[in-house]
Design a protein around this motif. Structure first.
Motif, PDB file in Angstrom:
ATOM      1  N   ALA A   1      -2.090   5.947   2.566  1.00 44.44           N
ATOM      2  CA  ALA A   1      -1.578   4.672   3.062  1.00 44.44           C
ATOM      3  C   ALA A   1      -1.030   4.799   4.487  1.00 44.44           C
ATOM      4  CB  ALA A   1      -0.504   4.118   2.130  1.00 44.44           C
TER       5      ALA A   1
ATOM      6  N   ASP B   1       0.851   3.982  -2.962  1.00 48.00           N
ATOM      7  CA  ASP B   1       0.565   5.386  -2.668  1.00 48.00           C
ATOM      8  C   ASP B   1       1.719   6.283  -3.107  1.00 48.00           C
ATOM      9  OD1 ASP B   1      -0.801   7.596  -1.706  1.00 48.00           O
ATOM     10  OD2 ASP B   1      -0.194   7.269   0.380  1.00 48.00           O
TER      11      ASP B   1
ATOM     12  N   LEU C   1       0.826  -1.216   0.000  1.00 43.82           N
ATOM     13  CA  LEU C   1       0.000   0.000   0.000  1.00 43.82           C
ATOM     14  C   LEU C   1       0.858   1.263   0.000  1.00 43.82           C
ATOM     15  CD1 LEU C   1      -2.836  -1.018   2.494  1.00 43.82           C
ATOM     16  CD2 LEU C   1      -2.979  -0.852  -0.006  1.00 43.82           C
TER      17      LEU C   1
END
Length: 166
Positions: free
Chosen positions: A110, A100, A96
């Motif tokens: 994130a 991001d 993540l």
């Protein structure tokens, strides 16, 4: 000064005697040496411990050793479960954060997921490595009952399979 003919009277409590003998045995015996049951009976006889008392003490000791083994297995189970959860946390949040960073030019959304989920992982770690208290005892009892039930079901199933395969 005392004369050499005077005898000093020494008195020890039961706990003191136990500790002194435990230290003496630890100093005298090699780490690899084991005592047979017969030697244990002889030691008990010299200490005026009845065979019945020795058998009860041995049974209590075996029960405590079994409980210690169950607790060690439970602690290992909890640690493995925590490592798996921490690994999942690290993998997902790395993905993540990377996504991001690549899509937005920085770390924005994130970070919130990382912090929120990290709070729960931290609490889970605290509970995993906290090995005293009522919560630990309740978790151990649940785990123990679950494992006992699983062993009973496995035993019944294996007996059923043996019976039907005749």
């Amino acid at each position: 000064m005392t004369n050499s003919g005077d005898k000093i009277s020494r008195c020890y409590s039961q706990e003191d005697v136990q500790q002194i003998l435990q230290l003496a045995i630890a100093r005298q015996v090699d780490d690899d040496k084991e005592f047979s049951h017969e030697v244990l009976l002889e030691i008990a006889a010299e200490l005026d411990i009845s065979p019945e008392s020795l058998n009860l003490a041995e049974a209590d000791w075996a029960t405590k050793q079994g409980e210690i083994q169950h607790r060690q297995a439970f602690n290992l189970h909890r640690q493995r479960r925590f490592k798996k959860r921490a690994g999942n946390f690290a993998i997902v949040n790395t993905f993540l954060l990377s996504m991001d960073l690549l899509t937005g030019g920085g770390i924005n959304w994130a970070l919130y997921i990382l912090l929120f989920w990290g709070l729960f992982v931290g609490l889970d770690g605290w509970n995993t490595f906290q090995m005293k208290g009522e919560e630990y005892e309740a978790a151990f009892q649940r785990w123990y009952r679950k494992n006992q039930l699983k062993r009973s079901v496995d035993n019944i199933v294996s007996k059923f399979i043996k019976f039907t395969s005749r």
